[in-house]
Design an enzyme around this catalytic site. Structure first.
Site: not given
Length: 527
Positions: A14, A186
């Site tokens: 991420d 997302e």
């Protein structure tokens, strides 16, 4: 000079990339590992060093009891007017319809120094991101998580203003984007360029179908037009690529006007379909088309192992030593704890100078306080070893070296006490919570003062060894399948997991006496 991917090997998912003047930073998720959030630093996008972990106080991050693969998800690092901003999720519930996910903000003027106590933002969904608009206003985006029956759980990307003066979110909440047909939208970030607001998102879930998608709008609140050639980046259509799972990205412009995309990826074990090192971070060089859309410079949408580096002066960092003799006042930055900060009642580098002393705490199955000090596995081939001085008095006292994924999946070579043979070596394995002791006969140590322990990993094979003198090593037990220390192995039960394999040292005392174990060194060698 080229960029060799992954730039951050081992569990570093991420990525949120940021440039401030001539310095580049990448923040990555740490999940249940403490301190929270890894921030790496570079001057040239080629050479990276682990600089800091900003969430290093319990007031900032309290994960005692947190389930596996919860904790810190998808941090966002940004900068404005002399201040660094770090947004992060602290996830408390995962494997249910609900996500008890709390989003916080911390700030600092010195990225390598102390960060503020957290400001609570919301709990409506994960992957929060802060956008600093050119008019000075600040905006938070995050996933809207929808637990209701017959609803898409990934309810879209929502937008709300953040007030620095009031230190809270203010004004209306707007759902600005529902994603493409890929689904599971997302990982949002907003960028402003040539009078467009660009919304970058992750879609497809963080496994095989993961992807980076783009949309744009003349207005911050939308409506957003999806890139007609989405996805911008994915590995999904080519299983032969070395970098799989490509997605969840962020964008940076160099001081020379070049553009790069930091994204997560995973490297599978040969023939096993499992990423033992978890999700890693890679970089891709990007260009903007005349129509104003973002593309890979190499063409197509597949991640590349080798990427042209920017036109910047090379800036390598000093190479860290392979062996840690525990002669410093602080633990090496590569080590982390599980869930909670360990204090003097659990470990010490000063009580016996030149040794790491671990004081026996809870079992490796615990979700609370373990005397466990580990670092990431960052290569398919590594050897880790230590010298242990430990004198257990009961079978409830153990200490040794472990290859560890989470508290249900690990391999453990340890010294303990047996009522008949006294001090001895044994092996414990835990696979999806099923515990076994694969050593058919424990090895007596005849009360010798020190014992040397070693782990050797070659792709999916793990072998334990021990030595009485540190020179002559003896393999013990069978080769073990360390591909179980991977996200994909856990997902065989349809329960997604998000971390990676670690290796390090630990000590348990289930009698409650806090029996100490002294480790003379820890050595981690790749290849």
């Amino acid at each position: 000079m080229d960029i060799k991917n992954p730039i951050l090997p081992g569990f570093n998912p991420d990525p949120s990339i940021l440039r401030v003047a001539d310095d580049y930073y990448i923040a990555t998720s740490t999940f249940e590992w403490f301190p929270g959030v890894q921030i790496h630093h570079s001057k040239d996008l080629v050479h990276w060093r682990l600089l800091t972990r900003p969430l290093n106080r319990t007031a900032q991050l309290n994960m005692a009891g947190t389930p596996n693969s919860c904790g810190v998800w998808a941090p966002c690092l940004s900068y404005d007017n002399g201040t660094f901003y770090l947004i992060y999720s602290d996830v408390k519930t995962f494997k249910s319809p609900f996500k008890d996910v709390h989003n916080y903000l911390v700030t600092t003027e010195d990225i390598a120094g102390d960060w503020s106590d957290p400001i609570y933002l919301n709990s409506s969904g994960f992957d929060p991101s802060l956008f600093h608009d050119t008019d000075g206003r600040k905006w938070l985006t995050n996933v809207l998580w929808d637990h209701r029956k017959d609803k898409d759980s990934f309810g879209g990307i929502i937008l709300q203003e953040y007030s620095p003066e009031e230190k809270k979110l203010v004004g209306p909440i707007t759902n600005i984007y529902k994603g493409t047909d890929i689904g599971l939208v997302e990982g949002s970030h907003i960028y402003k360029r040539n009078n467009y607001y660009y919304l970058m998102t992750a879609e497809g879930g963080t496994v095989y179908k993961h992807a980076v998608t783009m949309a744009r709008s003349k207005r911050l609140e939308g409506p957003y037009e999806a890139d007609p050639e989405n996805p911008v980046l994915t590995s999904y259509n080519n299983p032969t690529l070395e970098l799989q799972r490509a997605g969840h990205a962020s964008l940076v412009e160099t001081q020379t006007g070049e553009w790069y995309l930091a994204h997560l990826c995973g490297r599978y074990l040969p023939s096993r379909g499992r990423c033992i090192m978890g999700r890693e971070t890679a970089l891709q060089k990007m260009i903007w088309t005349s129509e104003g859309w973002l593309r890979l410079e190499c063409g197509g949408n597949e991640p590349q192992l080798t990427v042209t580096a920017p036109n910047l002066k090379s800036h390598p960092w000093e190479t860290a030593p392979l062996k840690d003799d525990f002669n410093t006042e602080k633990l090496d930055i590569n080590f982390q704890f599980l869930r909670v900060k360990l204090d003097a009642d659990s470990y010490s580098l000063s009580e016996r100078p030149g040794f790491l002393r671990l004081k026996g705490r809870e079992s490796l199955n615990s979700h609370h306080t373990q005397a466990l000090v580990v670092r990431r596995q960052q290569s398919f081939f590594y050897t880790a070893e230590t010298c242990l001085d430990f004198h257990p008095e009961t079978f409830q006292q153990m200490a040794g070296i472990t290859a560890f994924y989470d508290n249900e999946n690990f391999y453990y070579l340890y010294v303990t006490h047996d009522g008949e043979m006294g001090k001895c070596i044994d092996i414990m394995s835990s696979v999806k919570g099923n515990t076994d002791f694969p050593l058919s006969n424990k090895i007596a140590l005849d009360n010798q003062k020190e014992c040397y322990l070693r782990i050797k990993v070659r792709y999916d094979k793990l072998n334990f060894q021990y030595s009485q003198d540190g020179t002559n090593w003896i393999s013990i037990g069978p080769d073990l399948d360390c591909s179980t220390l991977s996200d994909e192995f856990q997902e065989g039960d349809k329960e997604a997991s998000f971390t990676g394999a670690f290796v390090g040292l630990c000590c348990q005392d289930l009698s409650g006496k806090r029996k100490p174990a002294d480790f003379d060194y820890f050595e981690y060698r790749e290849a």
